[in-house]
Design a protein around this motif. Structure first.
Motif, PDB file in Angstrom:
ATOM      1  N   ALA A  45      14.913 -23.176  32.313  1.00 53.05           N
ATOM      2  CA  ALA A  45      13.858 -22.610  33.159  1.00 53.05           C
ATOM      3  C   ALA A  45      14.397 -22.253  34.539  1.00 53.05           C
ATOM      4  CB  ALA A  45      12.690 -23.594  33.272  1.00 53.05           C
ATOM      5  N   LEU A  46      15.287 -23.082  35.082  1.00 52.60           N
ATOM      6  CA  LEU A  46      15.896 -22.773  36.383  1.00 52.60           C
ATOM      7  C   LEU A  46      16.744 -21.501  36.313  1.00 52.60           C
ATOM      8  CD1 LEU A  46      16.919 -26.304  37.718  1.00 52.60           C
ATOM      9  CD2 LEU A  46      15.141 -24.788  38.617  1.00 52.60           C
ATOM     10  N   ILE A  47      17.481 -21.339  35.234  1.00 57.40           N
ATOM     11  CA  ILE A  47      18.269 -20.117  35.060  1.00 57.40           C
ATOM     12  C   ILE A  47      17.353 -18.907  34.969  1.00 57.40           C
ATOM     13  CG2 ILE A  47      19.841 -18.892  33.489  1.00 57.40           C
ATOM     14  CD1 ILE A  47      21.071 -21.646  32.837  1.00 57.40           C
ATOM     15  N   ALA A  48      16.245 -19.043  34.254  1.00 56.18           N
ATOM     16  CA  ALA A  48      15.287 -17.937  34.153  1.00 56.18           C
ATOM     17  C   ALA A  48      14.717 -17.582  35.530  1.00 56.18           C
ATOM     18  CB  ALA A  48      14.152 -18.298  33.189  1.00 56.18           C
ATOM     19  N   VAL A  49      14.427 -18.592  36.336  1.00 55.45           N
ATOM     20  CA  VAL A  49      13.894 -18.346  37.683  1.00 55.45           C
ATOM     21  C   VAL A  49      14.932 -17.630  38.545  1.00 55.45           C
ATOM     22  CG1 VAL A  49      13.184 -19.523  39.815  1.00 55.45           C
ATOM     23  CG2 VAL A  49      12.185 -20.192  37.629  1.00 55.45           C
ATOM     24  N   LEU A  51      17.406 -15.689  37.521  1.00 52.24           N
ATOM     25  CA  LEU A  51      17.522 -14.311  37.036  1.00 52.24           C
ATOM     26  C   LEU A  51      16.333 -13.462  37.482  1.00 52.24           C
ATOM     27  CD1 LEU A  51      18.858 -14.833  33.409  1.00 52.24           C
ATOM     28  CD2 LEU A  51      20.093 -13.839  35.336  1.00 52.24           C
ATOM     29  N   LEU A  52      15.142 -14.012  37.386  1.00 47.07           N
ATOM     30  CA  LEU A  52      13.945 -13.280  37.796  1.00 47.07           C
ATOM     31  C   LEU A  52      13.959 -13.005  39.297  1.00 47.07           C
ATOM     32  CD1 LEU A  52      11.273 -12.037  36.913  1.00 47.07           C
ATOM     33  CD2 LEU A  52      10.211 -14.255  37.324  1.00 47.07           C
ATOM     34  N   ALA A  53      14.340 -13.996  40.097  1.00 46.96           N
ATOM     35  CA  ALA A  53      14.403 -13.802  41.547  1.00 46.96           C
ATOM     36  C   ALA A  53      15.444 -12.751  41.909  1.00 46.96           C
ATOM     37  CB  ALA A  53      14.723 -15.124  42.241  1.00 46.96           C
ATOM     38  N   THR A  54      16.577 -12.760  41.230  1.00 48.86           N
ATOM     39  CA  THR A  54      17.610 -11.754  41.473  1.00 48.86           C
ATOM     40  C   THR A  54      17.094 -10.364  41.122  1.00 48.86           C
ATOM     41  OG1 THR A  54      19.337 -13.375  41.002  1.00 48.86           O
ATOM     42  CG2 THR A  54      19.965 -11.062  40.885  1.00 48.86           C
ATOM     43  N   ALA A  55      16.423 -10.253  39.984  1.00 47.35           N
ATOM     44  CA  ALA A  55      15.893  -8.953  39.564  1.00 47.35           C
ATOM     45  C   ALA A  55      14.841  -8.441  40.543  1.00 47.35           C
ATOM     46  CB  ALA A  55      15.298  -9.051  38.162  1.00 47.35           C
ATOM     47  N   LEU A  56      13.953  -9.305  40.983  1.00 45.04           N
ATOM     48  CA  LEU A  56      12.914  -8.878  41.924  1.00 45.04           C
ATOM     49  C   LEU A  56      13.512  -8.480  43.269  1.00 45.04           C
ATOM     50  CD1 LEU A  56      10.115 -11.483  41.109  1.00 45.04           C
ATOM     51  CD2 LEU A  56      10.190  -9.051  40.476  1.00 45.04           C
ATOM     52  N   VAL A 134      14.634 -17.006  29.662  1.00 49.21           N
ATOM     53  CA  VAL A 134      15.928 -16.548  30.179  1.00 49.21           C
ATOM     54  C   VAL A 134      16.259 -15.169  29.611  1.00 49.21           C
ATOM     55  CG1 VAL A 134      18.430 -16.968  30.129  1.00 49.21           C
ATOM     56  CG2 VAL A 134      16.869 -18.841  30.604  1.00 49.21           C
ATOM     57  N   ILE A 135      16.042 -14.992  28.327  1.00 48.53           N
ATOM     58  CA  ILE A 135      16.335 -13.700  27.692  1.00 48.53           C
ATOM     59  C   ILE A 135      15.457 -12.602  28.271  1.00 48.53           C
ATOM     60  CG2 ILE A 135      16.200 -12.462  25.491  1.00 48.53           C
ATOM     61  CD1 ILE A 135      17.081 -15.161  24.171  1.00 48.53           C
ATOM     62  N   ALA A 136      14.171 -12.883  28.459  1.00 45.69           N
ATOM     63  CA  ALA A 136      13.268 -11.887  29.040  1.00 45.69           C
ATOM     64  C   ALA A 136      13.684 -11.539  30.466  1.00 45.69           C
ATOM     65  CB  ALA A 136      11.837 -12.415  29.024  1.00 45.69           C
ATOM     66  N   ALA A 137      14.059 -12.532  31.259  1.00 39.98           N
ATOM     67  CA  ALA A 137      14.490 -12.273  32.640  1.00 39.98           C
ATOM     68  C   ALA A 137      15.791 -11.468  32.652  1.00 39.98           C
ATOM     69  CB  ALA A 137      14.665 -13.585  33.385  1.00 39.98           C
ATOM     70  N   ALA A 138      16.685 -11.729  31.709  1.00 34.01           N
ATOM     71  CA  ALA A 138      17.938 -10.973  31.636  1.00 34.01           C
ATOM     72  C   ALA A 138      17.670  -9.511  31.279  1.00 34.01           C
ATOM     73  CB  ALA A 138      18.872 -11.605  30.609  1.00 34.01           C
ATOM     74  N   PHE A 139      16.751  -9.269  30.356  1.00 32.65           N
ATOM     75  CA  PHE A 139      16.397  -7.888  30.021  1.00 32.65           C
ATOM     76  C   PHE A 139      15.759  -7.181  31.217  1.00 32.65           C
ATOM     77  CE2 PHE A 139      16.774  -8.850  25.432  1.00 32.65           C
ATOM     78  CZ  PHE A 139      17.490  -7.726  25.048  1.00 32.65           C
ATOM     79  N   PHE A 140      14.922  -7.888  31.958  1.00 34.36           N
ATOM     80  CA  PHE A 140      14.290  -7.307  33.138  1.00 34.36           C
ATOM     81  C   PHE A 140      15.347  -6.978  34.199  1.00 34.36           C
ATOM     82  CE2 PHE A 140      11.962  -7.985  37.246  1.00 34.36           C
ATOM     83  CZ  PHE A 140      11.254  -6.789  37.207  1.00 34.36           C
TER      84      PHE A 140
END
Length: 166
Positions: A45-49, A51-56, A134-140
């Motif tokens: 979950a931390l990795i997903a966060v 990745l999402l923060a980086t993408a945003l 994590v996979i969804a955040a990586a695709f985003f």
């Protein structure tokens, strides 16, 4: 840079899940099954966060750069490429880990009457959900950093992934 393929991630997930399920059955027949750590879904979950923060962040900076806002901080193409590579690597590892805990969780569904095994099955389920995040955040992230198609230069567009040039 090649794009992530959902097919590859699903294949990694399924193979890891099947091997993990078979391994859990074998391990349980000869002794005690190792526990599913509580840290597994937390770390994913931390990795997903991240990745999402980086993408945003990159999306906001790219939008400001496109709109030519005064004082807009540009995006270094190499930094964007590194972010995408981190996202792709994270997605592959998340597919592997989620498959592993998914297979273990599937085995644990057979012994839910034992409270400790029920807790492990819950942790395994949350690990699978966090791996999907994590996979969804990586695709985003990959979508945010994708170069627009350029039909004028090469006729067909390369669809490569990197930050747009300034």
């Amino acid at each position: 840079m090649k794009e992530l393929r959902i097919r590859t991630l699903v294949a990694v997930f399924v193979v890891a899940g099947l091997l993990s399920w078979a391994g859990a059955r074998l391990w349980n027949s000869v002794g005690t099954l190792p526990s599913v750590p509580l840290a597994a879904p937390v770390v994913l979950a931390l990795i997903a966060v991240v990745l999402l923060a980086t993408a945003l962040s990159l999306r906001a900076r790219l939008k400001a750069q496109r709109d030519r806002r005064p004082g807009a901080k540009g995006v270094d193409p190499l930094m964007a490429a590194r972010a995408v590579v981190f996202g792709q690597a994270s997605a592959l590892v998340a597919a592997l880990v989620a498959g592993m805990y998914g297979g273990t969780g599937a085995f644990l569904l057979e012994v839910l009457d034992i409270p400790a095994r029920r807790d492990q099955a819950i942790y395994a389920g949350f690990s699978v959900l966090a791996g999907i995040a994590v996979i969804a955040a990586a695709f985003f992230l990959e979508r945010v950093c994708k170069l627009p198609e350029d039909d004028n230069r090469n006729g067909s567009g390369n669809g490569s992934t990197a930050a747009p040039a300034a």
